[in-house]
Design a protein around this motif. Sequence first.
Motif: not given
Length: 400
Positions: A377-381
């Motif tokens: 999720k964080l990498r997506g952001m």
Amino acid sequence: MRPIYLDNNATTRTDPSVVADMLPYFSEFFGNASSQHSFGAPVAAAVRAARQSLQNLLGAAAESEIVFTSGGTESDNSAILSALETQDGRDEIITTTVEHAAVLAFVGHLEKTRGIKVHYIDVDARGRLDIEAYKRLLGPRTAIVSIMWANNETGTIFPVSELAEVAHAAGALFHTDAVQAVGKLPIDLKSTRIDMLSLSGHKLHGPKGIGALYVRKGVKFKPLIRGGHQERGRRGGTENVPGIIGLGKAAVLTAERFQEELGRVRKLRDRLEQGIVQQIGHCLVNGDLDNRLPNTSNIAFEHLDGEAILTNMDRAGIAASSGSACTAGSTMPSHVLKAMGVPASALQGVVRFSLSRETTSEEIDRVLESMPQIILKLRGMSAHWTHQPSQTDELASSFV
Ligand code: PLP
């Protein structure tokens, strides 16, 4: 669901049986251990028993070698200052770039205020010490060598027994900050040349605000805290009796459970680490993987911010740390990882998982379920993640 605590290098839960043993020493046995009357005598006897429990845990030769202090920080400061004040003609310190602030801030202060020469030994990419540099630095002016037994951030273990031999050959005293090692590694001080050793109660399921300094028989000592004649004149101030009783009990429990618990904890740590590395790409395990504390795993997730990871983990009911406890909350990259030359892309996104004898297999299952979702999720952001090339790819193969 009950939150999962994987921040045991910061502090551990005080064992309920430790608390139970401490309680009577607040109001039932409240006497001063130095008093000669009937209120003091049983307290003095209990303090003595606690001292013997620590002697046993450390493999010390005599109970008189144990000095109770307020914790690891005071023990570290006391050892270093004492060496400077008792070693005639010797006024230099050797330490490492990766010590805890309890050592680094104190020797930095001595450098600034007293002009003491401090030599810092470097580490390599795995956090291992440059032993040849250490040998070259030792000399007739070295008063004390202070090198930690195990690093609080990566778990990397230093060969302190060998390092102490080398220090002795050069006529210097050897101190080790064993705050993270005690209870996690076998220790038998009788069979080493270590002169002083620091430990802290709250890292081994004992209470906070209590610790000890081991001072080998025959080593000259001058106190940091001056006052009454407590602790054979080596630490002034009325003893923290409940804390001492708690530390003694924690030492007994640690000694009893040592073998079985550490093997189990190591397996859980390895399963956690391998699970994370296999499920989530672009992460780097920091430290000397062949020679580490069994409970610690330090993982850098490339191009992410450690604080963001921790906040998301906390929401998922998992507590860990981004570095040592005293730097948590600050965004400064860890001095330990910087000293190891961890690539810039991985310096910020670090999570330290530290397990304890209370960690369960079910908890590790839950962490392994949550971590991929959090990181993906964080990498997506993350803009960095999509635009920056990996700097850890080459290193990763050698680490994981
Ligand atoms: N040394 C090391 C390696 C530590 O990890 C810590 C605590 O984080 C300390 C010293 C300080 O110990 P205390 O909190 O008992 O002062």
